[in-house]
Design a protein around this motif. Structure first.
Motif, PDB file in Angstrom:
ATOM      1  N   THR A 100       1.193  -1.502   0.076  1.00 13.58           N
ATOM      2  CA  THR A 100      -0.192   0.116   0.026  1.00 13.58           C
ATOM      3  C   THR A 100       0.641   1.015  -0.081  1.00 13.58           C
ATOM      4  O   THR A 100       0.410   2.302  -1.004  1.00 13.58           O
ATOM      5  CB  THR A 100      -0.872  -0.273   0.646  1.00 13.58           C
ATOM      6  N   ARG A 101       1.668   1.059   0.579  1.00 11.57           N
ATOM      7  CA  ARG A 101       3.471   2.652   0.826  1.00 11.57           C
ATOM      8  C   ARG A 101       3.306   2.781  -0.730  1.00 11.57           C
ATOM      9  O   ARG A 101       3.317   3.699  -0.961  1.00 11.57           O
ATOM     10  CB  ARG A 101       3.844   2.290   2.202  1.00 11.57           C
ATOM     11  N   LEU A 106       4.365   5.184  -5.731  1.00 10.21           N
ATOM     12  CA  LEU A 106       4.209   5.676  -6.970  1.00 10.21           C
ATOM     13  C   LEU A 106       3.073   6.771  -7.921  1.00 10.21           C
ATOM     14  O   LEU A 106       3.284   7.031  -8.782  1.00 10.21           O
ATOM     15  CB  LEU A 106       3.844   4.382  -7.855  1.00 10.21           C
ATOM     16  N   GLN A 107       1.895   7.311  -7.384  1.00  9.21           N
ATOM     17  CA  GLN A 107       1.018   7.352  -7.577  1.00  9.21           C
ATOM     18  C   GLN A 107       1.272   8.870  -7.052  1.00  9.21           C
ATOM     19  O   GLN A 107       0.928   9.609  -8.070  1.00  9.21           O
ATOM     20  CB  GLN A 107      -0.455   7.561  -6.645  1.00  9.21           C
ATOM     21  N   GLN A 108       2.193   9.057  -6.262  1.00 13.51           N
ATOM     22  CA  GLN A 108       3.395  10.314  -5.859  1.00 13.51           C
ATOM     23  C   GLN A 108       3.872  10.675  -7.413  1.00 13.51           C
ATOM     24  O   GLN A 108       3.768  11.869  -7.962  1.00 13.51           O
ATOM     25  CB  GLN A 108       3.889  10.348  -4.929  1.00 13.51           C
ATOM     26  N   ASP A 109       4.757   9.901  -7.492  1.00 12.72           N
ATOM     27  CA  ASP A 109       5.578   9.630  -8.538  1.00 12.72           C
ATOM     28  C   ASP A 109       5.087   9.994  -9.426  1.00 12.72           C
ATOM     29  O   ASP A 109       5.759  10.965 -11.241  1.00 12.72           O
ATOM     30  CB  ASP A 109       6.507   8.780  -9.081  1.00 12.72           C
ATOM     31  N   LYS A 110       4.169   8.924  -9.930  1.00 12.30           N
ATOM     32  CA  LYS A 110       2.765   9.365 -11.232  1.00 12.30           C
ATOM     33  C   LYS A 110       2.620  11.297 -11.502  1.00 12.30           C
ATOM     34  O   LYS A 110       2.709  11.911 -12.376  1.00 12.30           O
ATOM     35  CB  LYS A 110       1.934   8.205 -11.165  1.00 12.30           C
ATOM     36  N   GLU A 111       2.102  11.945 -10.359  1.00 12.32           N
ATOM     37  CA  GLU A 111       1.409  13.248 -10.258  1.00 12.32           C
ATOM     38  C   GLU A 111       2.794  14.102 -10.372  1.00 12.32           C
ATOM     39  O   GLU A 111       2.835  14.961 -12.094  1.00 12.32           O
ATOM     40  CB  GLU A 111       0.816  13.190  -9.294  1.00 12.32           C
ATOM     41  N   HIS A 112       3.637  13.880 -10.108  1.00 10.77           N
ATOM     42  CA  HIS A 112       5.343  14.537 -10.397  1.00 10.77           C
ATOM     43  C   HIS A 112       5.425  14.933 -11.620  1.00 10.77           C
ATOM     44  O   HIS A 112       5.646  15.209 -12.478  1.00 10.77           O
ATOM     45  CB  HIS A 112       6.068  14.086  -9.068  1.00 10.77           C
ATOM     46  N   LEU A 113       5.638  13.097 -12.413  1.00  7.62           N
ATOM     47  CA  LEU A 113       5.487  13.027 -13.658  1.00  7.62           C
ATOM     48  C   LEU A 113       4.730  13.690 -14.518  1.00  7.62           C
ATOM     49  O   LEU A 113       5.167  14.808 -15.670  1.00  7.62           O
ATOM     50  CB  LEU A 113       6.157  12.354 -13.818  1.00  7.62           C
TER      51      LEU A 113
END
Length: 458
Positions: A100-101, A106-113
């Motif tokens: 889950t963490r 990964l969701q945060q990285d996706k938003e950053h990209l």
């Protein structure tokens, strides 16, 4: 657990005993004075006791006790297993938390990209708008520069002043004209001296077989003098190396294509780059790391004359765009021997000087308005300078011409092909009416077509 099992077992036995009506419990003292308890149950099948039946009964009791022990063992193992299951459940819970963490990260990285992609798209759009603006501005400057070139006369304009608006670099992006528009009527079979109208496709004659042949010089003498060779003799210099001195001679083009020289000459001074040329039985070249010009007599195989070219840049000061220390480029045409170079006064603009073929003295010079390092190469035809826009583009143009007879320069657009994408030498041979080029290990020729000179040209 053992207590519960034992109580259950004895309760079971007690219940069975109660089911027998004849069962009795008796207490008595033995001779030693100890108290004994006797529990008696009559057998429903046997009329009397015997040793064998007693053994069978004991065997049955033992079997039942064995079953009880097995049941207890399974119960104990079940209790231990529940503990192991709890440990496994805890491990699964921890792994789930970790996944889950990682998913959240990964969701945060996706938003950053995604934000970075949006920024890059915005920057790309801004660059496209800026490029479009520069294209429009370039067109306006080109029109202004062409007007200035038509009105140019030597000595009138300060060509070395970089702030002068008339001083414009010629660019490779010029508009190409169809060959049909470049060929005036009646000039298809013209064999005299005139303007360059078209250049044919490259014809391959030889490919170098080692790294020293990446670029070099190969020529035929348009006006040979002396015994031992003709205008069919081919000469070649591989110009890659720190001490280039070998001059290879081939009897004709056929022997040259086969790759077996008939003679190898060793030059007295090392050669600088690809600017050498042949004329009237002599090889003309620039000495390495200097502005010194050398005439090497091919008949006597000796140095005939040498002279410093006044104020000429050398060894990387004013080369062509491809580099290679091409500061001084020697050329031959119908009018004689030429040097194409630049000086400190010209500040990078091409200077053309006509040389005496015997003494190498400068007879006359002209300054043009095109930077030498903005073009890939240059050559002379009928007293006119022509420059090649690119040395790597497969389809480029001859983009500028300067006429030494009138002192006028102008933009032009004659299609030219770099088939092998690294053209380091272009020279004209007026006897064969061809261009000789060295294109990335490949030695090629181009047929050229000339037209009648413009009205008023000398």
């Amino acid at each position: 657990m053992w207590l519960q099992v034992s109580l259950s077992f004895f309760s079971f036995l007690f219940c069975q005993c109660q089911a027998q009506s004849q069962a009795s419990l008796r207490r008595f003292n033995d001779p030693a004075g100890r108290c004994h308890y006797t529990f008696t149950v009559p057998s429903p099948t046997e009329s009397s006791c015997s040793g064998s039946s007693t053994k069978q009964e004991l065997t049955g009791v033992l079997s039942r006790l064995t079953l009880v022990e097995a049941l207890v063992s399974r119960l104990v193992d079940g209790a231990d297993g529940s503990s192991g299951a709890g440990t496994a459940e805890e491990s699964l819970q921890e792994a789930y938390s970790q996944v889950t963490r990682e998913r959240d990260q990964l969701q945060q990285d996706k938003e950053h990209l995604s934000r970075q992609v949006q920024k890059l798209q915005t920057s790309l759009a801004e660059l496209d708008r800026e490029a479009e603006s520069l294209r429009k501005r370039s067109c306006q400057q080109t029109e202004a520069s062409e007007g200035a070139l038509y009105n140019y006369r030597p000595g009138k304009d300060p060509v070395h002043d970089l702030r002068n608006d008339a001083y414009q670099e010629m660019k490779a992006e010029v508009t190409e004209l169809p060959a049909s528009r470049l060929l005036p009527e009646g000039n298809l079979s013209f064999t005299g001296c005139g303007e360059l109208l078209s250049v044919g496709n490259p014809v391959l004659h030889r490919k170098a077989d080692s790294i020293t042949g990446k670029y070099g010089v190969w020529l035929q003498d348009p006006d040979p003098r002396g015994p031992g060779f003709t205008n069919q003799t081919v000469w070649r210099i591989d110009a890659v190396g720190t001490d280039v001195r070998q001059l290879f001679m081939y009897e004709d083009m056929e022997q040259f294509s086969r790759g077996f020289p008939s003679k190898v000459l060793v030059l007295p001074e090392p050669v600088e780059s690809t600017g050498a040329t042949l004329y009237r039985g002599s090889l003309y070249y620039q000495r390495r790391r200097s502005r010194t010009l050398i005439r090497y007599d091919l008949v006597t195989e000796s140095l005939a004359s040498r002279l410093e070219l006044p104020h000429a840049g050398f060894h990387g000061q004013h080369p062509y765009s491809w580099g290679g220390y091409t500061d001084i480029d020697l050329a031959v045409d119908e009018r004689g021997l030429w040097a194409i170079y630049s000086t400190t006064k010209a500040k990078g603009a091409i200077v053309i000087s006509q040389l005496d073929p015997v003494s190498l003295q400068v007879k006359e010079s002209w300054e043009t308005k095109i930077r030498k390092n903005s073009v890939a190469n240059a050559f002379m035809v009928c007293g006119r300078l022509y420059t090649v826009a690119s040395y790597t583009a497969a389809n480029t143009t001859i983009n500028f011409t300067f006429d030494t007879a009138t002192g006028e320069g102008r933009a032009t657009s004659v299609p030219f092909k770099n088939r092998y994408h690294y053209n380091s030498m272009v020279d004209y041979n007026h006897a064969h009416r061809k261009l000789y080029a060295w294109d990335n290990f490949h030695m090629v020729t181009y047929d050229v077509r000339l037209g009648r000179p413009r009205h008023g040209a000398k």
